[in-house]
Design an enzyme around this catalytic site. Structure first.
Site, PDB file in Angstrom:
ATOM      1  N   HIS A 174       1.330  -1.367   0.233  1.00  9.68           N
ATOM      2  CA  HIS A 174      -0.146   0.226  -0.135  1.00  9.68           C
ATOM      3  C   HIS A 174       0.901   0.987   0.322  1.00  9.68           C
ATOM      4  CE1 HIS A 174      -3.667   2.393   0.991  1.00  9.68           C
ATOM      5  NE2 HIS A 174      -2.625   3.535   1.043  1.00  9.68           N
ATOM      6  N   CYS A 175       0.825   2.018  -1.306  1.00  9.13           N
ATOM      7  CA  CYS A 175       1.883   2.950  -0.996  1.00  9.13           C
ATOM      8  C   CYS A 175       1.266   4.888  -0.999  1.00  9.13           C
ATOM      9  CB  CYS A 175       1.998   2.975  -2.696  1.00  9.13           C
ATOM     10  SG  CYS A 175       3.176   5.168  -3.111  1.00  9.13           S
ATOM     11  N   PRO A 176       0.842   5.289   0.876  1.00  3.54           N
ATOM     12  CA  PRO A 176       1.357   6.412   0.458  1.00  3.54           C
ATOM     13  C   PRO A 176       1.124   7.360  -0.328  1.00  3.54           C
ATOM     14  CG  PRO A 176       3.151   5.938   2.108  1.00  3.54           C
ATOM     15  CD  PRO A 176       2.899   4.696   1.455  1.00  3.54           C
TER      16      PRO A 176
END
Ligand SMILES: [Zn+2]
Ligand SMILES: [Zn+2]
Length: 405
Positions: free
Chosen positions: A128-130
């Site tokens: 999950h890429c912020p």
């Protein structure tokens, strides 16, 4: 005319709202700031209107920066790809070993995972890429890597520009004395800003190299960041258990792996496996690792309250100076709370709160280690107390003996 209007009405707008989060805002601000600094300096250092080299230089920078921006938006707006609602595997036997996701009402396809932040099962979940504020998965994996490549190129060029100009500005006197060009003059506030930009550009280059290296290795061997950890742990686990080395089922050889990555007509749900392998082997390995991990979980009790502060300087100064490198939430604790510890660090622990019946509440996060005590701590304290009592008794006896002598 009516047709055109109805087509326009059918067109889906990109999910612009996804950009209104700290990650995308920070990335876009950094890009904007570095671009501003590059344009500010080229006017003093390598003026585009005065030489072909200067013009080529700034054109290349504009192309890489705009490409980085385009691929950033493409990766974010495309999204990772979700496992469709009601999905079942094409192979009926797989129903036996695939997990079912109650939220998505579908079987979890091999290599997919449910992301709590995105709220759905992601096809071939990498992480999950912020920064793009959504997961990186099957659909946007390649776009994400292209974004990293252009970011690396743009930041590298920006780093060269700001570092060179900073050097010229610091040694301005020497350049004037020698009659050399360019002479760059900066006010003290500009000098500070340039130092900050240099740190930012160099930091971005290092981060992009590190991330891109991980992505390219994953593409060649066809594993995601999460699968990479599983494979790494499998090595040690199987060696310790005296089992044969784990054969990763999805590594079809680099050519086939890259073909699968580039094949836009492949839906990323049912992945081909190596001859004689099955997706079940990967799942069994993951289950075995989970079991191993769970056997190391333990319960602890709260000895001091913790208000959930990210930097609890007053209450827990040691923990405040060594915060966990994680964006996961902090877990406020009250006296009497019980926590199951999932990650045990020297200053911080990660755990989930339990009910009085010992059931998990779903509230999880990081908290200072000093706020809790474990059964082991209690035993140590009891042993220490016993030792203290014994020492005290012996000392008393010796004192009495000495006095009587
Ligand atoms: Zn799901
Ligand atoms: Zn996600």
């Amino acid at each position: 005319m009516f047709n055109v209007l109805s087509r326009l009405a059918d067109m889906k707008l990109p999910p612009i709202g996804r950009l209104f989060s700290w990650g995308p805002i920070l990335i876009l601000s950094i890009m904007g700031f570095l671009t501003y600094m590059v344009f500010y300096f080229v006017e003093m250092w390598w003026v585009p209107s005065q030489s072909v080299g200067g013009m080529v230089h700034i054109t290349v920078y504009c192309i890489t920066t705009l490409s980085s921006l385009c691929w950033f938006l493409t990766a974010s707006f495309t999204g990772p790809g979700r496992v469709p609602r009601g999905w079942t595997p094409p192979n009926e036997a797989a129903v036996e070993y695939l997990q079912y996701c109650n939220t998505c009402k579908a079987y979890k396809a091999p290599r997919s995972l449910h992301c709590k932040k995105c709220g759905f099962c992601v096809k071939k979940l990498d992480h999950h890429c912020p920064w793009i504020n959504i997961c990186v998965g099957h659909d946007n994996h390649l776009y994400f890597a292209i974004f990293l490549t252009f970011t690396l190129l743009a930041c590298f060029q920006a780093a060269i520009v700001v570092t060179t100009c900073l050097y010229h500005a610091i040694n301005r006197g020497w350049y004037i004395q020698q009659g050399l060009q360019p002479v760059i003059s900066l006010s003290s506030s500009r000098l500070m800003l340039t130092m900050f930009a240099t740190g930012l550009a160099v930091g971005a280059v290092v981060a992009a190299v590190f991330l891109l290296h991980g992505q390219l290795t994953g593409f060649i061997k066809n594993f995601t960041e999460i699968e990479g950890w599983v494979l790494e742990k499998a090595k040690y686990r199987r060696r310790a258990a005296g089992l044969p080395a784990f054969v990763y089922p999805y590594d079809m050889g680099w050519k086939e792996n890259l073909k699968l990555l580039l094949a836009r007509d492949f839906d990323g749900l049912w992945w081909p496996v190596r001859k004689g392998c099955s997706p079940k082997e990967m799942m069994d390995e993951q289950k075995a690792q989970k079991k191993d991990r769970e056997s190391r979980f333990f319960v602890c009790n709260v000895s001091d309250e913790y208000d959930g502060a990210r930097v609890p300087l007053a209450a827990y100064p040691r923990a405040a100076l060594a915060p966990p490198l994680s964006l996961a939430p902090r877990l406020p604790l009250r006296l009497g709370d019980c926590v199951r510890v999932l990650v045990d660090g020297p200053q911080w622990m990660f755990g989930v709160k339990l009910t009085t019946e010992g059931q998990e509440t779903g509230k999880r996060g990081w908290f200072p280690r000093a706020a809790v005590y474990t059964e082991e701590d209690l035993e140590d304290a009891q042993i220490d107390a016993q030792t203290d009592t014994q020492t005290h008794t012996i000392t008393n006896a010796l004192t009495v003996k000495t006095k009587s002598a």
